[in-house]
Design a protein around this motif. Structure first.
Motif, short mmCIF file in Angstrom:
data_model
loop_
_atom_site.label_atom_id
_atom_site.label_comp_id
_atom_site.label_asym_id
_atom_site.label_seq_id
_atom_site.Cartn_x
_atom_site.Cartn_y
_atom_site.Cartn_z
N LYS A 756 -45.72 -8.40 41.84
CA LYS A 756 -46.16 -7.65 40.67
C LYS A 756 -45.93 -8.46 39.41
N VAL A 757 -46.68 -8.09 38.37
CA VAL A 757 -46.50 -8.67 37.05
C VAL A 757 -45.79 -7.63 36.18
N GLY A 758 -44.66 -8.01 35.62
CA GLY A 758 -43.90 -7.12 34.76
C GLY A 758 -43.62 -7.74 33.41
N TRP A 759 -42.91 -6.96 32.59
CA TRP A 759 -42.51 -7.40 31.25
C TRP A 759 -43.73 -7.71 30.38
N LEU A 760 -44.81 -6.94 30.61
CA LEU A 760 -45.96 -7.00 29.70
C LEU A 760 -45.70 -6.06 28.54
N GLY A 761 -46.04 -6.50 27.35
CA GLY A 761 -45.87 -5.67 26.18
C GLY A 761 -44.51 -5.84 25.54
N GLY A 762 -44.09 -4.81 24.84
CA GLY A 762 -42.85 -4.92 24.08
C GLY A 762 -43.00 -5.87 22.91
N GLY A 763 -44.22 -6.14 22.50
CA GLY A 763 -44.52 -7.09 21.43
C GLY A 763 -45.78 -7.87 21.77
N THR A 764 -46.35 -8.50 20.78
CA THR A 764 -47.63 -9.19 21.00
C THR A 764 -47.49 -10.45 21.85
N ALA A 765 -46.30 -11.04 21.91
CA ALA A 765 -46.15 -12.32 22.61
C ALA A 765 -46.23 -12.17 24.12
N ASN A 766 -45.90 -10.99 24.65
CA ASN A 766 -45.77 -10.82 26.10
C ASN A 766 -47.05 -10.21 26.66
N HIS A 767 -47.92 -11.05 27.15
CA HIS A 767 -49.21 -10.56 27.61
C HIS A 767 -49.75 -11.46 28.71
N GLY A 768 -50.84 -10.99 29.35
CA GLY A 768 -51.53 -11.76 30.35
C GLY A 768 -53.01 -11.82 30.01
N VAL A 769 -53.66 -12.91 30.36
CA VAL A 769 -55.08 -13.11 30.05
C VAL A 769 -55.84 -13.33 31.35
N TRP A 770 -56.92 -12.58 31.51
CA TRP A 770 -57.80 -12.76 32.66
C TRP A 770 -59.10 -13.40 32.20
#
Length: 893
Positions: A756-770
């Motif tokens: 799984k992918v976690g720790w997305l969000g909590g601010g703009t820096a933590n994200h994933g790009v498809w």
């Protein structure tokens, strides 16, 4: 350990209509029945319905709920609109009583879905329960400051302040400041006056509700109203709670006593809202809730189900974030009622846990509807006062069952369990409904004879109580409905302690044909401690399938698991085992088991929704004219609104069966999103089909036609071949991660597909790009996300305080779409949720994150085009229309 065994007899086998047998007997009074009933030999309980005696316009106000809505998108708009609560109570805006349920977040969806007014508990501004430690603030001005803050927030921040009702005190007779009336009477009366005047100072047009007692208090009520009248501070709405089991027997006496107090004091009757009703054992149970609805509708008051579990799931009367359970269908039936209520006489009035019902007559629609339940016996509905000028001499009768499916158990559209065309004699008919389940509720609909004869669902199906199987190394637990605080169980027992390698339940079934069968389990999973679980299903001693259970709230809070299995015709031993090899316990196997069902699968999932039973907006039902009898005339701004259920997330062929009088376009909207291309090329009988992507659960489909059509039905049929168009991506493979976002494994037990992918969000820096592939161009899509979110506020001593998480999907060169993801109990367990996503660029990358909070963990996501295509065809002419036959439908339209 307790060991029990039995022959494993199915609880119920649903009968098919065959020669000499029918699922129910429908006769005209005084005529000999020519068919054989499958009902038991015991006399049925009789519910008498007199269509000739009106008891007033249908109100529909008992659909309310306390803390029923959680966040914008939780529940979904379709779930809210389908249940259509007319009134709700939420916490104070920006209040700390719950981490969700802010009225400013949920008001738009509520009012758009048919809500009439939204009540606010002002004291919910406090974080604790009882409020302020149960003590009235020594400086009462501090509470008046809170009152000003709350009212000002609504006046300045709400889009609909005129639709709010303010409740200054919630349960003041309990642990909230004024419990000892002998010592606090004077204080309360002065505080009420001060609060009332403070609200009106801030918002002169405000509506104010009180007194909000936790139970009916006649002496307090009289003294409060007397004081309020003398000081010009009467509430605009009077409220109290009716919670206990015996309140089903005593409520009417309380209501009449209240009205007598008003009369004694010379106060004009105030609107009444019973702001909490029913107990934990009643929630999710159609046969229990219908009893409460009946008595509140009978007295024409509004009422709200109580909050016992957590905020944001219609008080246990829906499943997951977008699905119906059995109780949701009951609420929908209640919301569908139109016209006047008519006199209903149950076997016993003012008696808890008995057969009760509501009946309406809508002469414009030429439809009578009875909603009933509450007994474990067969039911005979005696319908009298059937007006030949409305219904003709021949009527069609359909009966559907809303079966209890657990709190989180998804329920598809209720089955037709009885259907018949019958001649009316002396204005009366009788309908015998076989029933052995007090948890079920039924909807009986009478119309003039329609173009299509009513038909029973002939699917073979059998049910077995878990406690009635041969048990090995497990425990039977009692779940009596006499305990107001227990969650319901089918048969009032379940089987638990399924925590040994040698634990098993075994029973025998006799199936009618060789083929595929769907095996279903109503079960409870203690998700916070265990997470998702598994059992092995054996057929005749050979392992046939693995049953996977999703995480839940507790062992007694029940969901549903399903698996397909191949069976040959004849007898088989089924065994549900906690070990696949006899020595190794399956992960998460400690699951409570309540009921099993087995159904023959014959072709793709298909459901037909008659247009005459849709919610009509500016549309009329046709009888006795050139249009098919029972069809719905839709033209101009008219619409027919359907709430359809899907077992799976995927593609369905949605077919509209209609007659066009000339060439015309046909509108179809799926959850508010238009489907283009449906049209009739000319006059005649037509079938227009759109292949659309539907989320598992409930979708709202709206049919329109400016040029005019006569719509007979809407059908959904699963189209699995369309699923090849879905782009599914494992999050750990498809997302380029930034900031703290990372890939993690998931501990057993789990139903994650990989990592799984976690720790997305909590601010703009933590994200994933498809990096979106070329084939996913601009257009309307559904984004399906397999997610986990077990976030909650653990600091409250009373509330569960679950927290929704949000995922923002930003298209490079386009906009941002926010998806709301309901709490799903376990970080190891994954649910699937669908977010509408409209893409505007040819290939802009999609960014997954949340700048304002944490996003859910993601297992995988999928992108599915909303529409794959449409077809418009001439339909096969209908046959068997009753027009011109003796006793045909009246020519009143």
């Amino acid at each position: 350990m307790q060991h029990r065994s039995s022959e494993g007899r199915p609880k119920r086998v649903w009968k098919r209509v065959t020669a000499g047998a029918t699922a129910a007997v429908v006769t005209a009074t005084g005529l000999m029945a020519t068919t054989t009933s499958s009902a038991a030999a015991a006399d049925p309980e009789v519910l008498a319905v007199d269509l000739a005696t009106s008891t007033g316009p249908f109100r529909g106000g008992a659909s309310g709920m306390l803390y029923g809505l959680g966040d914008d998108g939780v529940p979904t708009d379709a779930i809210i609109a389908g249940a259509r609560p007319t009134n709700i109570t939420q916490k104070a805006p920006h209040g700390e009583q719950h981490p969700n349920g802010d009225p400013l977040d949920v008001e738009d969806a509520f009012f758009a879905g048919g809500g009439e007014y939204l009540m606010v508990n002002i004291q919910d501004y406090y974080p604790d329960w009882p409020y302020n430690g149960g003590r009235r603030p020594a400086d009462f001005d501090s509470y008046l400051d809170i009152v000003r803050t709350v009212v000002t927030s609504i006046v300045e921040e709400s889009n609909h302040p005129e639709k709010y009702v303010f409740t200054p005190f919630n349960e003041p007779d309990g642990g909230n400041w004024y419990g000892n009336w002998s010592t606090m009477r004077g204080t309360f009366l002065q505080d009420w006056k001060a609060v009332h005047r403070t609200i009106r100072e801030v918002y002169p047009e405000a509506r104010i509700a009180g007194m909000g007692d936790a139970a009916w208090r006649p002496q307090r009520t009289r003294e409060i109203l007397e004081f309020a009248q003398a000081n010009d501070v009467l509430p605009d709405m009077f409220t109290w709670h009716e919670l206990g089991i015996q309140n089903l027997a005593t409520y009417r006496s309380h209501y009449h006593a209240y009205r007598q107090i008003e009369a004694d004091l010379g106060i004009a009757p105030l609107p009444v809202n019973i702001t909490e009703y029913a107990m934990r054992r009643d929630m999710s149970v159609p046969g229990q809730l219908v009893q409460w609805l009946a008595m509140f509708e009978d007295t024409k008051v509004d009422a709200q189900t109580a909050y016992w579990t957590y905020a944001g799931n219609l008080n246990d009367n829906m499943a997951k974030g977008n699905a119906a359970n059995g109780a949701w269908w009951l609420l929908k039936w209640y919301a569908d009622l139109t016209g006047d209520t008519v006199r209903v006489t149950p076997p016993q009035l003012d008696t808890a846990d008995t057969l009760q019902g509501i009946a309406t007559l809508d002469e414009e629609k030429a439809q009578a509807t009875v909603v009933f339940g509450g007994t474990g016996s067969d039911v005979r509905v005696d319908l009298s006062g059937i007006d030949a000028g409305v219904f003709g001499d021949v009527v069609d009768v359909q009966v559907r069952e809303a079966e209890w499916s657990g709190q989180e158990g998804e329920a598809l559209a209720p089955r037709v369990v009885a259907a018949e065309r019958v001649a009316v004699a002396g204005g009366s008919i009788q309908v015998d409904v076989p029933n052995d389940d007090r948890l079920s509720a039924y909807q009986l609909v009478v119309t003039p004879a329609q173009d299509e004869r009513p038909a029973v669902d002939t699917t073979w199906r059998a049910e077995t109580e878990a406690e009635d199987t041969a048990l090995q190394n497990v425990q039977v637990y009692s779940k009596p409905m006499s305990d107001a605080w227990t969650f319901a169980a089918s048969g009032q027992r379940d089987v638990g302690s399924t925590n040994q390698a040698g634990s098993s339940l075994t029973w025998t079934v006799d199936v009618p044909a060789t083929g595929t069968y769907r095996f279903g389990v109503v079960a409870g999973v203690n998700g916070p401690e265990i997470g998702p679980g598994r059992h092995a299903l054996f057929v005749d001693g050979t392992r046939a399938a693995t049953v996977e259970y999703e995480a839940g709230f507790s062992w007694a809070y029940r969901g549903r698991a399903e698996v397909l299995v191949e069976l040959t015709a004849g007898r088989h031993d089924l065994s549900l085992r906690m070990s696949a090899d006899g020595s190794t316990l399956l992960p998460g196997s400690d699951i409570s088991l309540d009921r099993f069902d087995l159904a023959l699968v014959e072709g793709p999932e298909k459901a037909t929704y008659p247009a005459s039973l849709a919610r009509l907006e500016g549309a009329t039902v046709n009888y006795g004219g050139s249009a098919p009898d029972g069809s719905v005339r839709i033209d101009g701004d008219g619409a027919a609104v359907f709430y359809v259920a899907a077992r799976d997330t995927g593609y369905y062929d949605v077919t509209l069966d209609y007659t066009a009088r000339a060439a015309t376009g046909v509108g179809l909207a799926v959850n508010g999103r238009a489907v283009d291309g449906l049209a009739a090329a000319g006059a005649g009988e037509r079938a227009s089909t759109a292949r659309v992507h539907l989320a598992a659960g409930i979708s709202e489909l709206v049919v329109t036609s400016g040029g005019g059509i006569d719509l007979s039905s809407l059908t959904t049929e699963r189209a699995t071949d369309g699923d090849a168009a879905v782009l599914r991506v494992e999050a750990e493979d498809g997302l380029e991660l930034h900031g703290a976002a990372r890939v993690d494994g998931v501990a057993q037990p789990t139903n994650v597909s990989g990592r799984k992918v976690g720790w997305l969000g909590g601010g703009t820096a933590n994200h994933g790009v498809w990096a979106r592939p070329a084939e996913a161009g601009a257009g309307p899509y559904d984004l399906v996300v397999r997610y986990a979110n077990a976030d909650k506020n653990t600091g409250h001593a009373y509330n569960t305080d679950v927290i929704s998480r949000f995922l923002d999907v930003t298209e490079e060169g386009g906009g941002t779409t926010r998806g709301a993801f309901r709490h799903n109990y376990s970080w190891n367990g994954y649910w699937t949720h669908t977010v509408p996503l409209d893409l505007t660029t040819s290939g802009g990358a999609l960014r997954f994150g949340n700048a304002t909070g944490w996003a859910p963990d993601i297992d995988w996501f999928a992108l599915a085009p909303l529409v794959q295509g449409v077809t418009n065809e001439s339909a096969t002419p209908r046959h068997g229309r009753p027009g011109g036959q003796p006793g045909s439908s009246p020519g009143r339209r």
